[in-house]
Write an enzyme that holds these catalytic residues in place. Sequence first.
Site, mmCIF file in Angstrom:
data_model
loop_
_atom_site.group_PDB
_atom_site.id
_atom_site.type_symbol
_atom_site.label_atom_id
_atom_site.label_comp_id
_atom_site.label_asym_id
_atom_site.label_seq_id
_atom_site.Cartn_x
_atom_site.Cartn_y
_atom_site.Cartn_z
ATOM 1 N N HIS A 50 0.854 -1.178 0.000
ATOM 2 C CA HIS A 50 0.000 0.000 0.000
ATOM 3 C C HIS A 50 0.893 1.233 0.000
ATOM 4 O O HIS A 50 1.536 1.548 0.992
ATOM 5 C CB HIS A 50 -0.911 0.011 1.230
ATOM 6 N N ASP A 52 1.043 5.020 -0.300
ATOM 7 C CA ASP A 52 0.372 6.320 -0.313
ATOM 8 C C ASP A 52 1.037 7.259 -1.312
ATOM 9 O O ASP A 52 2.254 7.447 -1.263
ATOM 10 C CB ASP A 52 0.446 6.964 1.080
ATOM 11 N N ASP A 174 -7.539 1.721 2.310
ATOM 12 C CA ASP A 174 -7.084 2.588 3.397
ATOM 13 C C ASP A 174 -7.953 3.815 3.647
ATOM 14 O O ASP A 174 -7.807 4.452 4.681
ATOM 15 C CB ASP A 174 -5.635 3.011 3.155
#
Lengths: 881, 881
Positions: A50, A52, A174
């Site tokens: 993941h 960002d 998320d």
Amino acid sequence: MCLSQLVIIALLLSMGTSKPLKQDRPSCGYQSCPQGKPGMLNVHLICHTHDDVGWLKTVDQYFYGANNTIQRAGVQYILDSVIQELRHDPKKRFIYVETAFFWRWWRQQHDHMRHQVQKLVRDGQLEFIGGGWSMNDEATCHYNDIIDQMTWGFRRLSDTFGSCGIPRIGWQIDPFGHSREQASLFAQMYFDGLFLGRIDYQDKSKRQKTQTMEMVWKASDDIGPAADLFTGVLPNTYSPPAGFCFDTLCDSVPIMDDPRLHDYNVNERVDSFIKIAHEQAKMYTTNHIVMTMGEDFNYQNANLWYKNLDKIIKYVNEKQKNGSNVNVFYSTPSCYLYALNQANKTWPTKSDDFFPYASDPHAYWTGYFTSRPSIKGFVKHSNNFLQVCKQLDTLARLGPMDAGDVSVLPLQVSFLFQLVPIPLAVQKIPGRVSKATSELVFNVKLPALGFSTYFIRKSNKFNTGCDIANRWKTRLLREFHLSNGIKLPVKQSFYWYNGMNGNNSEAKFRASGAYIFRPNGTTPYPIDNNVTVTLVTGPLLNEIHQTFSPWISQVIRIYNNTKYAELEWLVGPIPIKNNIGKEIITRFDTNLQSKKKFYTDANGRQVLKRVRNERPTWSLNITEPVSGNYYPVNSRIYIKDDSKNIQLTILTDRSQGGSSLSDGSIELMVHRRLLYDDAFGVGEPLNETGVDGRGLVVRGRHLILLNSTSVAGKQQRELSEKVLLQPWLSFAPFSGSEYEWAKQFTTEYSGLKRPLPPNIHLLTLEQWKGNSVLLRLEHFFEKTDDPRGLSKPANVSLKDMFTPFNVVNVTETTLGANQPLRKASRFAWNIEHNSTRTNVNTGHQRDAPTGPEFNITLNPMEIRTFLVTLNDSVKQLKSIS
Amino acid sequence: MCLSQLVIIALLLSMGTSKPLKQDRPSCGYQSCPQGKPGMLNVHLICHTHDDVGWLKTVDQYFYGANNTIQRAGVQYILDSVIQELRHDPKKRFIYVETAFFWRWWRQQHDHMRHQVQKLVRDGQLEFIGGGWSMNDEATCHYNDIIDQMTWGFRRLSDTFGSCGIPRIGWQIDPFGHSREQASLFAQMYFDGLFLGRIDYQDKSKRQKTQTMEMVWKASDDIGPAADLFTGVLPNTYSPPAGFCFDTLCDSVPIMDDPRLHDYNVNERVDSFIKIAHEQAKMYTTNHIVMTMGEDFNYQNANLWYKNLDKIIKYVNEKQKNGSNVNVFYSTPSCYLYALNQANKTWPTKSDDFFPYASDPHAYWTGYFTSRPSIKGFVKHSNNFLQVCKQLDTLARLGPMDAGDVSVLPLQVSFLFQLVPIPLAVQKIPGRVSKATSELVFNVKLPALGFSTYFIRKSNKFNTGCDIANRWKTRLLREFHLSNGIKLPVKQSFYWYNGMNGNNSEAKFRASGAYIFRPNGTTPYPIDNNVTVTLVTGPLLNEIHQTFSPWISQVIRIYNNTKYAELEWLVGPIPIKNNIGKEIITRFDTNLQSKKKFYTDANGRQVLKRVRNERPTWSLNITEPVSGNYYPVNSRIYIKDDSKNIQLTILTDRSQGGSSLSDGSIELMVHRRLLYDDAFGVGEPLNETGVDGRGLVVRGRHLILLNSTSVAGKQQRELSEKVLLQPWLSFAPFSGSEYEWAKQFTTEYSGLKRPLPPNIHLLTLEQWKGNSVLLRLEHFFEKTDDPRGLSKPANVSLKDMFTPFNVVNVTETTLGANQPLRKASRFAWNIEHNSTRTNVNTGHQRDAPTGPEFNITLNPMEIRTFLVTLNDSVKQLKSIS
């Protein structure tokens, strides 16, 4: 409107596209999926990271792995590393989500590596999931931004990987809560399913017990089945099960399988894994379960993950010889979804949304709806500007995007002002310094999709607003006059909540922070005990200037020809000398009998009903009575009194948190400054300061509409569009005559040959490839907004729509513009109350544009996306520079 | 000697050897080295990882990457990762040092990977440097251990990689100081050079200024040129230059070379690198310099390092077009050494050692000479046991090591005691609990390289020692009687230093800790103000039992037939209730005029002269007058009074720190317990406790020799050997008759047909391969120890040396047993005062074993190593079990 400096705009478009690999027999689709074993508990391991797209450091720092003392993350190494692992073992799979990072990486690769990656994608080993430029937040993003960023990511993938680069799965693991509009948009992008990481802890607990973690989300009342989207809630947000995180950033014990060494732990680890799998299976309904094997910025050294997962797969599956029914293998979200679809079950449905998100009784993630209000304002401003640039780029026909390099696009669309100096915007507020001493206000009528040039000369003849200070009877807004003559008492003022201090050691010690809104008490403190006011009147508008404190002021502005009031507030620096963090709200109190109900928009588009202290799908235990009732407000919030037939609507200029905590009341949080971190990763208190070290000052606007409920829908929809996309102002010094300028340059222009229907919005007009442009038209009314008027379907002819060119061919696509609509299809699902298996999601087949005029019809809330081929020989726009 | 339980010994030998790859044209030698560019500053980048073979966690935890919260280190991933990188680019190089880790990894690889690694080694891309089982510390290790562990590592490498697995370079980059004996041993292992990471900060500063960072170390007065070793001090210990550490464990900014992205930093980084290279070059004498690109457990993701170094190489070398003279490339320590050797310069020499090591004025790393005294004792004990096992394994001929699996070797060599119960060892000391209530003491004469069996029956007829408590006139040791009748006043007692507390925020706030010895004051506190004594006498020995405090006691033991006194001390738990860490010393004070001089051994072998407050090669600024005069004592420390012709020698049973802080005085630190970390990585105070949470109790022995200087050398050498390798006791219950036992089992045995010369020690006898054994004989006298006696050369015939087998063939090898001596060669170096270029290091060519008897001669301090082929048809030893 304020005078500002000449704006030079840099629109950077991407270079470095490459042709997709010729695809002989791609096996990237569902047919390449591992099938699992019938009768066994099949565990799909999803290797993922993941990443960002900007969080604690910048996107480029994340890409390169710079500034690693802040966060140990370098995405370039993730892709380097994963590709090597996949090449060495065709059984291994990986998904990649954030195209912003993938694209940075891809542009730096040589052909040799590019071909290897193309092969991995074609073989289904590397699969793009999500695939937007980033995984956008769902609470604070406008749908215009969401569609644009997804399209931008999709396009990079399609250009590079052809049909294998079309993501099939929405992956919102998320975001802190999930919006119904996001699901609707994803359905219209033809995702087969959506997976979520975070839902409210009470909601999750109930869903786990009732095996309703997976469902079909009915995401739009207007669009119907075409907006239905299969949605699964992942078991561990997006993390691996406890004890099975094998990354340089994790601390799980590795699988130590050399019996000649100390610490041999295969049996213990395998037993633990099998136990976890069985526990998890109890919460889901099929014999397939999913485990997300990754976390934030994992796989910088993919070998750690894969080496240990290889061992898990080997040793867990070996136990089948001894009677274990657990079967584990590398998979992807799409392969897992495929298995669910193949299961031919009937699924529950959901029609509301997943807001607000609480991770524990005292952690409601509703603070971030407002956090960093300046940036939130800037985002809206930027979208406005981006749309202007795209439109101008298209109209100017500077060249196709993937060949040209439109890096600097000077805009010199100017406006001639009717000068209205109002020396008193400018009242002196301590500590606030500006060189602007006057405002110019005048009426103009602008051509659609075009520009007008105005010349401003200095003069002494302008009307000057007149100060009638201290003659207003009351110092606060007390009353609104409806257009039908009814007066409604409306008190508006500012208040602050004490932000809770805390060390986050336990749930009850949670601090209010960047994400979490947790007021220390339920009653906010008023800031109106010493308000001073000044009145300014003029021929076009009247203004009431209010000063609430040295750090809060407001201008109430009434234009003579509009039906709304404009409240422009200026808040900050929020004082923190008493060591108390503060969260500032504006609140409107009326006597409307709103009966616990209020309404907020989803991403600036459809509107959802909220009921105070309630959730539609479970019995709420409310532990934070203020923040637990906050919802994201992207564009509007309203309350209604059906007996009085009155609706009070507030339009915002940016995303904010808002609520109605008592009947007749609406509040919006406009600014926050806090002194404690909330311990959810940011690692610092939400205490934004300027270069001078002082707290940030934020300016914003609320537009207030007070209407009979019958016209409120129409008015707020129309006004909201105007707030979203305002005329873009640009200035240039010029010393010649107006005549000379007009002779040399086009001074007024419209790109449209005729106006669009009033319920149709030109959502997208941008250069695509070669002679084609991307065109999106939307019907921006819901069915219920104006049932007998603008909520009706509308017709448009595309052929002669544009002034500078003719449309010669039209291909309708999915919303993300990565598949021709005629070729697109989605999974069918059986849902509750619908006993026969039908392809619910494919929905109504829209009529293709018909006839030589390319006529189309748009139904309420419908967005139609077209790749439009233009006639090349059109007359060019006269130079505008 | 105490009765103990039956000892069952597990001797685990390694499995999993594989045949070395056939080597057609190996290019692993110096000929594969990058040459650099003449006239340029050539920068050798050494990609390396420093992998402690056990430090903050266990070796296996380090190997697998378990327990990563303590330290983020998993060596398996380092080798996985580096091999991939090397395979993809033939220019890349890597060195690996610690065979303990490499071997764990190698055993888990499949043939495919093994062949790839063998190719990389053969091509010189992967090179073994150092190559011992671990990089041993140099202060506290005995030479027996050093030779064994280096040999063990070497053998794994040679068996696997043939001649390409012979390390050419000593690599002691992390030991805290460097011993002359280590250098001598390395020279005898035929290393071409040695690189060091840590030397005293004052020494380093002077060497940098005088360009003497590189030298020829003359490491043995006895052995001469054969013990000379080229030695280089690395510029940044073993770290990269500041700002150029590109690892998951580092924080340097990566090279960001995409000009399309933010943060492009190539020019700035390249300029910084070139500046650093020029600065470094000022401290060295050739146009080649070295940069160590790695740190502790680096390269778990080798891509980070290599990707960024690739960019450094590319962009720095590109600057050559613009006139830069810096030329940078991947290299190895051997290639760097080769470049130095090719430079044909004259090098300075050094003849002392690099002890003690200080990293700043208040950080003398002399505490670890004593830290963890129990483990240090156990190490000596283990070596003793290991040698017994090796010898028995050889004599029993259980099978060649690489085919058999000698995992359990029960030893049942028993001793019949003349029982001397001394119920009074047993004095009751509060808090000390033991089930042993008696000691048995009797004289035995043991056969060399053999065993004797003794039967013990319970009886009431034994002599009992008699207690004459309180009749001794003084409570402390006050006087020694020399064998020639002279009495010398010797006061012995225990003292403690306050360990400095500190937070290590600055050099002056350094705490005394696991590494650092920093007493808070220069005068230790006596612990003898309330000593009680008990005397025990008997026919074989007399004992004085002293109790200094509840936590210090001592037995002074005088055997009737020996010329030394034995002081057995018992120290601990050191009290810390007053929050003061304590460092306990035993001190011997005499009136000997030692004139600032004292003598300590190096690794239990050669002896070096120390002068208080002085260093041989630079003018010492002494900032820590106690710890700055501490030196490692592995086996002995002594002072002399030449006018009195007296030498006081203390032999230790383990490594300790020691000094002579005033004339006539010797002190040894025996135990330490501290409450503050010294901030050099251990991360905790040196506060060892037992399972009951109480401080550790340590028992140890000092043997005291007081002699005329003329016989002192002989006596301490002989006694030291006896301390090192004591008879190994083992016990078994047996209820039959002695006669029956003797009929079934061999009860007494010697593996030697005749005694060795008294100055020759059988250093190594262990199974090697097939019918061969590894044999090392050493002359254990220095020339000066007994010039007219045992320091003379000695002759040995190998042919009929052993009882159970005949020697049929002998191949002499280098000390590490990985090269036949006849084929081995080393670099030649020009040294100061030796104007012609001579091959100084190859030294004297020893005569090969001559004649059918394989006669050899051993000179003082010489160790000769042989691979000996045995006659297969020898009579087997009768069963001993």
